[in-house]
Design a protein around this motif. Structure first.
Motif, PDB file in Angstrom:
ATOM      1  N   GLN A 124       9.033  -6.209  -3.108  1.00  0.00           N
ATOM      2  CA  GLN A 124       7.654  -6.697  -3.513  1.00  0.00           C
ATOM      3  C   GLN A 124       6.720  -6.281  -2.322  1.00  0.00           C
ATOM      4  N   ILE A 125       5.711  -5.530  -3.015  1.00  0.00           N
ATOM      5  CA  ILE A 125       4.364  -5.219  -2.074  1.00  0.00           C
ATOM      6  C   ILE A 125       3.380  -6.019  -2.129  1.00  0.00           C
ATOM      7  N   ARG A 182      -1.786  -0.102  -8.934  1.00  0.00           N
ATOM      8  CA  ARG A 182      -0.424  -0.736  -8.307  1.00  0.00           C
ATOM      9  C   ARG A 182       0.173  -1.296  -9.725  1.00  0.00           C
ATOM     10  N   ASP A 183       1.180  -1.203  -9.989  1.00  0.00           N
ATOM     11  CA  ASP A 183       2.006  -1.956 -10.970  1.00  0.00           C
ATOM     12  C   ASP A 183       2.967  -3.111 -10.261  1.00  0.00           C
ATOM     13  N   ASN A 184       2.529  -4.280 -10.286  1.00  0.00           N
ATOM     14  CA  ASN A 184       3.091  -5.311  -9.556  1.00  0.00           C
ATOM     15  C   ASN A 184       4.653  -5.296  -9.866  1.00  0.00           C
ATOM     16  N   VAL A 195      -5.922   9.614   2.082  1.00  0.00           N
ATOM     17  CA  VAL A 195      -6.558   9.761   0.769  1.00  0.00           C
ATOM     18  C   VAL A 195      -7.027   8.666   0.130  1.00  0.00           C
ATOM     19  N   ALA A 196      -6.078   7.672   0.076  1.00  0.00           N
ATOM     20  CA  ALA A 196      -6.496   6.263  -0.691  1.00  0.00           C
ATOM     21  C   ALA A 196      -5.709   5.239  -0.245  1.00  0.00           C
ATOM     22  N   THR A 197      -6.127   4.026  -0.167  1.00  0.00           N
ATOM     23  CA  THR A 197      -5.168   2.759   0.270  1.00  0.00           C
ATOM     24  C   THR A 197      -5.556   1.814  -0.643  1.00  0.00           C
ATOM     25  N   ILE A 198      -4.505   0.554  -1.108  1.00  0.00           N
ATOM     26  CA  ILE A 198      -4.856  -0.026  -1.789  1.00  0.00           C
ATOM     27  C   ILE A 198      -3.869  -1.540  -1.138  1.00  0.00           C
ATOM     28  N   GLY A 199      -4.815  -2.671  -0.911  1.00  0.00           N
ATOM     29  CA  GLY A 199      -4.250  -3.883  -0.692  1.00  0.00           C
ATOM     30  C   GLY A 199      -4.864  -4.888  -1.398  1.00  0.00           C
ATOM     31  N   ASP A 200      -5.907  -5.549  -0.915  1.00  0.00           N
ATOM     32  CA  ASP A 200      -6.433  -6.337  -1.838  1.00  0.00           C
ATOM     33  C   ASP A 200      -7.673  -5.521  -2.616  1.00  0.00           C
ATOM     34  N   LEU A 201      -8.079  -4.430  -1.970  1.00  0.00           N
ATOM     35  CA  LEU A 201      -9.116  -3.633  -2.778  1.00  0.00           C
ATOM     36  C   LEU A 201      -8.679  -2.076  -2.590  1.00  0.00           C
TER      37      LEU A 201
END
Length: 122
Positions: free
Chosen positions: A27-28, A69-71, A48-54
């Motif tokens: 799980q990420i 993201r597909d959780n 290039v890009a990041t995703i965490g909260d936003l």
């Protein structure tokens, strides 16, 4: 430790699209911030890009690329549209155990995929 596997690269003509996938072994969501980096021959590895909260995008990606993201699948995607020859590089997926803050710095990521080639022909 989380393992990351990229897929979806290849050869595309300028103006075309590709979608890269980064499948994580655990799980990420809520645990890891995930990013896409790229490295062209003779150049440094760049964000290039990041995703965490936003999400966060490098200037070169804004308006053309979308990170998502597909959780349920523990997978992060990078949709790349309007590709240019200068987008040609090896693309890497990376993760770090800092969920709420995005980082554009490669040295702050602990886990890396093997990389996947993206080639954009003119």
């Amino acid at each position: 430790q989380v393992q990351l596997v990229e897929s979806g690269g290849g050869l595309v003509q300028a103006g075309g699209s590709l979608r890269l996938s980064c499948a994580a072994s655990e799980q990420i969501f809520g645990r890891y911030g995930v990013a896409w980096f790229r490295q062209a021959p003779g150049k440094e590895r760049d964000i290039v890009a990041t995703i965490g909260d936003l999400p966060y995008y490098a200037d070169s990606a804004k308006g053309r690329f979308t990170i998502s993201r597909d959780n349920a699948k523990n997978t992060v995607y990078l949709q790349m549209n309007s590709l240019k020859p200068e987008d040609t590089a090896v693309y890497y997926c990376a993760a770090r155990a800092a969920w709420l803050t995005n980082s554009p710095f490669a040295h702050e990521y602990d886990y890396w995929g093997q990389g996947i080639q993206v080639t954009v022909s003119s």
